[in-house]
Design a protein around this motif. Structure first.
Motif, PDB file in Angstrom:
ATOM      1  N   ARG A  30       0.832  -1.208   0.000  1.00  0.00           N
ATOM      2  CA  ARG A  30       0.000   0.000   0.000  1.00  0.00           C
ATOM      3  C   ARG A  30       0.858   1.245   0.000  1.00  0.00           C
ATOM      4  O   ARG A  30       0.544   2.243  -0.627  1.00  0.00           O
ATOM      5  N   THR A  33       1.928   2.966  -3.278  1.00  0.00           N
ATOM      6  CA  THR A  33       1.036   3.827  -4.055  1.00  0.00           C
ATOM      7  C   THR A  33       1.400   5.296  -3.904  1.00  0.00           C
ATOM      8  O   THR A  33       1.009   6.119  -4.719  1.00  0.00           O
ATOM      9  N   ARG A  57      -7.258   7.800  -5.919  1.00  0.00           N
ATOM     10  CA  ARG A  57      -6.493   6.554  -5.862  1.00  0.00           C
ATOM     11  C   ARG A  57      -7.117   5.577  -4.869  1.00  0.00           C
ATOM     12  O   ARG A  57      -7.174   4.369  -5.111  1.00  0.00           O
ATOM     13  N   SER A  61      -8.480   1.854  -5.838  1.00  0.00           N
ATOM     14  CA  SER A  61      -7.689   0.736  -5.320  1.00  0.00           C
ATOM     15  C   SER A  61      -8.547  -0.484  -5.011  1.00  0.00           C
ATOM     16  O   SER A  61      -8.045  -1.607  -4.968  1.00  0.00           O
ATOM     17  N   SER A  62      -9.841  -0.272  -4.795  1.00  0.00           N
ATOM     18  CA  SER A  62     -10.726  -1.388  -4.444  1.00  0.00           C
ATOM     19  C   SER A  62     -11.670  -1.770  -5.574  1.00  0.00           C
ATOM     20  O   SER A  62     -12.595  -2.551  -5.378  1.00  0.00           O
TER      21      SER A  62
END
Length: 320
Positions: A30, A33, A57, A61-62
């Protein structure tokens, strides 16, 4: 060397090798990123740009799928761009281009729209009528449409083959340029107010997407596209201009590889919420997320589901 020392060194070596071969912890992944270039920039408000980049972002991300986006707000000099040169099948968002080209042709001929043109432009935009879009596409012809795209300055938009207007390939950056024709005070399009009016009157069940999170005292002028095909799943797109007494801004989100239409709509709406919240701090949202039971899983009908010979091949890979 004693047997105990040998065992100790062997154990230490094993531990080091195991650590090197172990998967990267999730927290470290993580953290990486943070090295992704910001999606948003603003010379007047870099803090806003940084916060919005981070929030976009976080949303993406999910989410599954392939997404491109662009945002432009003149007040804060904010621009956002994420994969904005990647091409997508336009689906019904190309109807904005068809409308603008029709309005521009009338301007060039120094006349208003004819009754026939109005009778097709209005349902094409307000109810996403495909027959009306086909009539105008045929009437304009590829030469007129191409000349209009050249004038706007689109760089990577390619008209669909023959009558397949829904297979026009476009990018988020080019859609932002096309929305600028309607929203810019210095636009060459004299009848842009009429175009914005029609986009503000899109019927209720097609008003999902980029209006999500929009605050009060703003008007939404939008057009969406929703098309499943045999490659890249659902194309789900939403483009819009938001106008008010204090500011005007534009949001474009294009996507494909969505497993369902509802999934694509939700991805777009979560991005839109971030943008509206960032640009309108302290103002409550008047439009929330569209309930999934109100999202149809029926295609907009702008193109066939199967391949079109000689046209679909370049799309493979969805490269920017």
């Amino acid at each position: 060397m004693g047997i105990h020392m040998l065992h100790r060194r062997t154990a230490m070596a094993t531990a080091i090798v195991s650590a090197l071969l172990a998967p990267v912890p999730a927290v470290a992944a993580r953290a990486s990123t943070a090295q992704v270039p910001p999606a948003c920039r603003s010379t007047r408000n870099p803090e806003l740009a940084a916060r919005m980049s981070r929030d976009i972002r976080a949303v993406l991300s999910s989410r599954q799928g392939t997404v491109a986006m662009a945002v432009r707000d003149d007040n804060s000099d904010l621009t956002c761009a994420l994969a904005s040169e990647r091409r997508y099948d336009s689906a019904s968002v190309v109807k904005v281009t068809i409308m603008e080209a029709t309005l521009q042709r009338a301007d060039e001929l120094q006349r208003s729209l004819t009754e026939w043109e109005r009778a097709n432009v209005q349902p094409m935009i307000m109810t996403s009528d495909n027959t009306a879009a086909q009539h105008l596409w045929n009437d304009l012809g590829r030469t007129c449409l191409g000349r209009f795209l050249d004038r706007v300055g689109t760089r990577r938009t390619e008209l669909g083959p023959a009558g397949y207007w829904g297979l026009t390939r476009t990018t988020a950056a080019d859609q932002m340029r096309l929305l600028g024709v309607l929203s810019s005070a210095g636009s060459f399009l004299k009848s842009r107010a009429y175009g914005l009016k029609l986009l503000n009157q899109v019927r209720e069940d097609q008003r999902w997407g980029v209006p999500a999170g929009m605050p009060r005292k703003l008007q939404a002028h939008i057009k969406n596209g929703w098309l499943p095909r045999s490659t890249h799943g659902w194309r789900v797109h939403s483009v819009g201009v938001f106008t008010g007494s204090e500011r005007t801004y534009r949001i474009v989100v294009l996507s494909h590889d969505n497993p369902t239409m509802a999934y694509g709509v939700r991805t777009i709406e979560r991005i839109a919420q971030v943008v509206h919240r960032g640009l309108n701090r302290g103002r409550g949202a008047v439009q929330g997320l569209t309930p999934e039971n109100r999202i149809s899983e029926v295609s907009d009908g702008s193109a066939p589901r199967g391949p079109v010979p000689g046209w679909d091949e370049p799309e493979r890979g969805a490269t920017p």
